[in-house]
Design an enzyme around this catalytic site. Structure first.
Site, PDB file in Angstrom:
ATOM      1  N   LYS A 162       0.839  -1.206   0.000  1.00  0.00           N
ATOM      2  CA  LYS A 162       0.000   0.000   0.000  1.00  0.00           C
ATOM      3  C   LYS A 162       0.876   1.259   0.000  1.00  0.00           C
ATOM      4  O   LYS A 162       0.619   2.202  -0.744  1.00  0.00           O
ATOM      5  CB  LYS A 162      -0.948  -0.018   1.203  1.00  0.00           C
ATOM      6  CG  LYS A 162      -2.024  -1.088   1.083  1.00  0.00           C
ATOM      7  CD  LYS A 162      -2.751  -1.348   2.401  1.00  0.00           C
ATOM      8  CE  LYS A 162      -3.697  -2.541   2.267  1.00  0.00           C
ATOM      9  NZ  LYS A 162      -4.297  -2.958   3.540  1.00  0.00           N
ATOM     10  N   GLN A 222      -3.539  -1.375   9.884  1.00  0.00           N
ATOM     11  CA  GLN A 222      -3.590  -2.696   9.245  1.00  0.00           C
ATOM     12  C   GLN A 222      -4.217  -3.722  10.186  1.00  0.00           C
ATOM     13  O   GLN A 222      -3.812  -3.867  11.336  1.00  0.00           O
ATOM     14  CB  GLN A 222      -2.171  -3.132   8.832  1.00  0.00           C
ATOM     15  CG  GLN A 222      -2.119  -4.455   8.097  1.00  0.00           C
ATOM     16  CD  GLN A 222      -2.886  -4.442   6.769  1.00  0.00           C
ATOM     17  OE1 GLN A 222      -2.815  -3.491   5.999  1.00  0.00           O
ATOM     18  NE2 GLN A 222      -3.631  -5.513   6.502  1.00  0.00           N
ATOM     19  N   ASP A 239     -10.027   4.037   4.852  1.00  0.00           N
ATOM     20  CA  ASP A 239     -10.169   2.590   4.689  1.00  0.00           C
ATOM     21  C   ASP A 239     -11.571   2.128   5.092  1.00  0.00           C
ATOM     22  O   ASP A 239     -11.870   0.928   5.039  1.00  0.00           O
ATOM     23  CB  ASP A 239      -9.104   1.893   5.541  1.00  0.00           C
ATOM     24  CG  ASP A 239      -8.796   0.484   5.066  1.00  0.00           C
ATOM     25  OD1 ASP A 239      -9.010   0.205   3.862  1.00  0.00           O
ATOM     26  OD2 ASP A 239      -8.361  -0.343   5.887  1.00  0.00           O
TER      27      ASP A 239
END
Ligand code: NAP
Length: 289
Positions: free
Chosen positions: A54, A98, A121
């Site tokens: 990413k 994450q 996200d």
């Protein structure tokens, strides 16, 4: 079906990124350098790989990547402190924590600490609610990727019967809401669903979001159905059994090279959207500040 369309996620992702490039350049000219902060806690090798991918994808597009790696023994309080600092940091436009974090950390509390304006996200409950109410700016990236693929290939959603297998907060539930908002009729299945093959057999569109390799079988797929496989299991294996589902489908995403690359491009898009919102000084409908 004779020749199903293989839904090429790399092509879709490239299209998204190509359209982002001039927007990034414009922002930089205006003195805003889009920046995604990624937080990795611990040493899970898959998570480290995802975060690196990413961050690298950001940099290739000219988006700044601020990479924070915290030790395994980080407490919930310490993680919350880092997130609060990033919320306050005006040079950061998006925050990605994450998943999964080490088991001793309250992951939900950490997700909820991310400011809604930086939740690129789509992990906060406010972000989910806004997506469900159809005014969310940054839906979860994998559901957004699935919709992006359908739109790129002009596969109709309205009026279709969609069966989503999986109901996680970042994937199954939001993609169900997004398909519903696009006027599909949606059934969301999970581990307690009875007669799953029978339900999948009715579907015009199947979303596989189970986390089990080759779980959805070709014999469950109605002739001509569209199969969207969000799964990503060890050994590059999806949640739908590609070899048996492909011949029954009219269109199918491969693994790898299907939903995965588009997911990353949606994260980049949301980060650029967030930087543009900063430039425009927009306010949100709902704030968790
Ligand atoms: P998750 O949190 O483990 O959720 C799995 C879901 O599948 C749960 O809702 C579970 O039901 C359901 N399920 C499990 N066994 C089932 C069964 N036998 N029958 C029907 N439903 C069953 O997983 P996730 O995070 O949503 O991820 C799903 C998959 O997508 C994984 O392969 C993951 O690697 C992949 N993924 C890919 C991307 C990408 O960028 N491509 C991003 C995120 C995730 P219950 O709720 O009843 O437990």
């Amino acid at each position: 079906m004779e020749n199903p369309i293989i839904l090429d996620g790399r092509k879709v992702a490239q299209d998204v990124k190509d359209r982002l490039k001039p927007r990034v350049e414009y922002l930089k000219k205006k003195g805003i350098h889009p920046c995604l902060a990624t937080i990795l806690v611990g040493n899970n090798p898959s998570s480290a790989t995802y975060v690196r991918m990413k961050g690298n994808a950001c940099e290739r597009l000219g988006i700044r990547s601020k990479r924070i790696h915290l030790p395994e023994e980080t407490s919930t309080e310490e993680l919350l402190h880092v997130i609060h600092e990033l919320n306050e940091d005006h040079s950061v436009h998006g925050i990605l924590l994450q998943h999964p974090v080490p088991a001793h950390i309250d992951e939900r509390a950490a997700f909820e600490a991310i400011h809604i304006d930086k939740d690129v996200d789509g992990v906060t409950s406010i972000g989910f609610g806004q997506t469900a109410f159809q005014f969310g700016r940054y839906p979860s990236c994998t559901p957004a990727a699935i919709i992006q693929i359908l739109d790129y290939y002009q596969l109709p959603i309205e009026g279709k019967y969609a069966v989503v297998v999986g109901r996680s907060p970042i994937l199954g539930k939001p993609v169900s809401m997004m398909l519903l908002n696009r006027n599909a009729t949606v059934t969301t299945c999970h581990s307690k669903t009875k007669n799953l093959p029978e339900i999948v057999r009715q579907a015009d569109m199947v979303v596989a979001a189970v986390g089990k390799p080759n779980f959805i079988k070709g014999e469950w797929i109605k002739d001509g159905a569209v199969v969207l496989d969000a799964g990503y299991n060890e050994g590059n294996i999806g949640d739908a059994d590609y070899e048996t589902c492909r011949p029954r489908s009219s269109a199918i995403t491969p693994v790898p090279g299907g939903v995965g690359p588009v997911t990353i491009s949606m994260l980049l898009k949301h980060t650029v959207d967030a930087a543009e919102a900063k430039l425009a000084g927009q306010t949100r409908h709902v704030s968790n500040a």
